[in-house]
Design an enzyme around this catalytic site. Structure first.
Site, PDB file in Angstrom:
ATOM      1  N   HIS A  47       0.831  -1.209   0.000  1.00  0.00           N
ATOM      2  CA  HIS A  47       0.000   0.000   0.000  1.00  0.00           C
ATOM      3  C   HIS A  47       0.866   1.260   0.000  1.00  0.00           C
ATOM      4  CE1 HIS A  47      -3.179  -2.563   2.233  1.00  0.00           C
ATOM      5  NE2 HIS A  47      -3.602  -2.407   0.987  1.00  0.00           N
TER       6      HIS A  47
ATOM      7  N   LYS B  76     -16.020  -6.500   6.592  1.00  0.00           N
ATOM      8  CA  LYS B  76     -14.759  -7.247   6.606  1.00  0.00           C
ATOM      9  C   LYS B  76     -14.255  -7.514   8.026  1.00  0.00           C
ATOM     10  CE  LYS B  76     -12.659  -6.183   2.144  1.00  0.00           C
ATOM     11  NZ  LYS B  76     -11.420  -5.714   1.506  1.00  0.00           N
TER      12      LYS B  76
ATOM     13  N   ARG C 105      -2.595  -6.776  -8.018  1.00  0.00           N
ATOM     14  CA  ARG C 105      -1.497  -7.733  -7.880  1.00  0.00           C
ATOM     15  C   ARG C 105      -1.613  -8.890  -8.868  1.00  0.00           C
ATOM     16  NH1 ARG C 105      -3.398  -7.462  -2.064  1.00  0.00           N
ATOM     17  NH2 ARG C 105      -4.820  -8.890  -3.036  1.00  0.00           N
TER      18      ARG C 105
ATOM     19  N   SER D 108      -3.419  -7.291   3.104  1.00  0.00           N
ATOM     20  CA  SER D 108      -3.696  -7.078   4.521  1.00  0.00           C
ATOM     21  C   SER D 108      -4.127  -8.376   5.196  1.00  0.00           C
ATOM     22  CB  SER D 108      -4.777  -6.011   4.701  1.00  0.00           C
ATOM     23  OG  SER D 108      -4.294  -4.752   4.303  1.00  0.00           O
TER      24      SER D 108
END
Length: 165
Positions: free
Chosen positions: A18, A42, A93, A131
């Protein structure tokens, strides 16, 4: 007219991937907002205010003068419209990320026609980071110093009941 870009995400926690995207986007746009989504679906380990504060400490450490951090709840297009954002920055990614972000870019543009999306791949050394992976590895006792920015290490370890070595 100054272009305002936003890099949005949950950032639970912010990773070196990030921060790589933030640094590169800050070099591309005169003003960048790191838009931290509440996204309670989440079940974040850090609450919104904690995530904003952690990112602010990373931005200060990176000495980025054109970057600010704001929390938001709801649709990113509403955040963008309310804050004059015309470019969304997204990190990708994998091919799966590209497909998903392309769908989101088209939908966001249909909801807010002034909004464009720019996708950036992280530096190769961070392409594997997410994360969720950082949270999993931290919980399992892995070293985190090569996963998150320095200002985040102590808070991340504390959140998982670990001490800095």
């Amino acid at each position: 007219m100054t272009v305002i870009a936003a890099y949005s995400g949950t950032f639970d926690p912010i990773t070196l991937g990030h921060s790589d995207i933030i640094g590169r986007a800050a070099a591309m746009f005169p003003k960048l907002i790191v838009a931290v989504g509440a996204n309670i679906a989440k079940s974040p380990r850090f609450d919104l205010n904690e995530r904003v504060a952690l990112i602010e400490s990373v931005i200060a450490d990176m000495k980025l003068k054109n970057v600010s951090v704001m929390g938001f709840d709801g649709l990113v297009v509403d955040f963008a419209r309310e804050n004059g954002v015309t470019v969304l920055v997204r990190g990708v990614r994998t091919v799966g990320d590209v497909d998903y972000e392309k769908q989101m870019a088209v939908m966001n543009r249909s909801l807010y026609p002034k909004l464009d999306t720019v996708m950036l791949a992280p530096a190769p050394e961070y392409a594997h980071l997410s994360s969720s992976l950082v949270r999993e590895l931290t919980g399992l006792g892995a070293p985190v110093e090569k996963l998150v920015p320095k200002p985040v290490v102590a808070d991340l370890l504390k959140r998982f009941g670990r001490k800095k070595k």
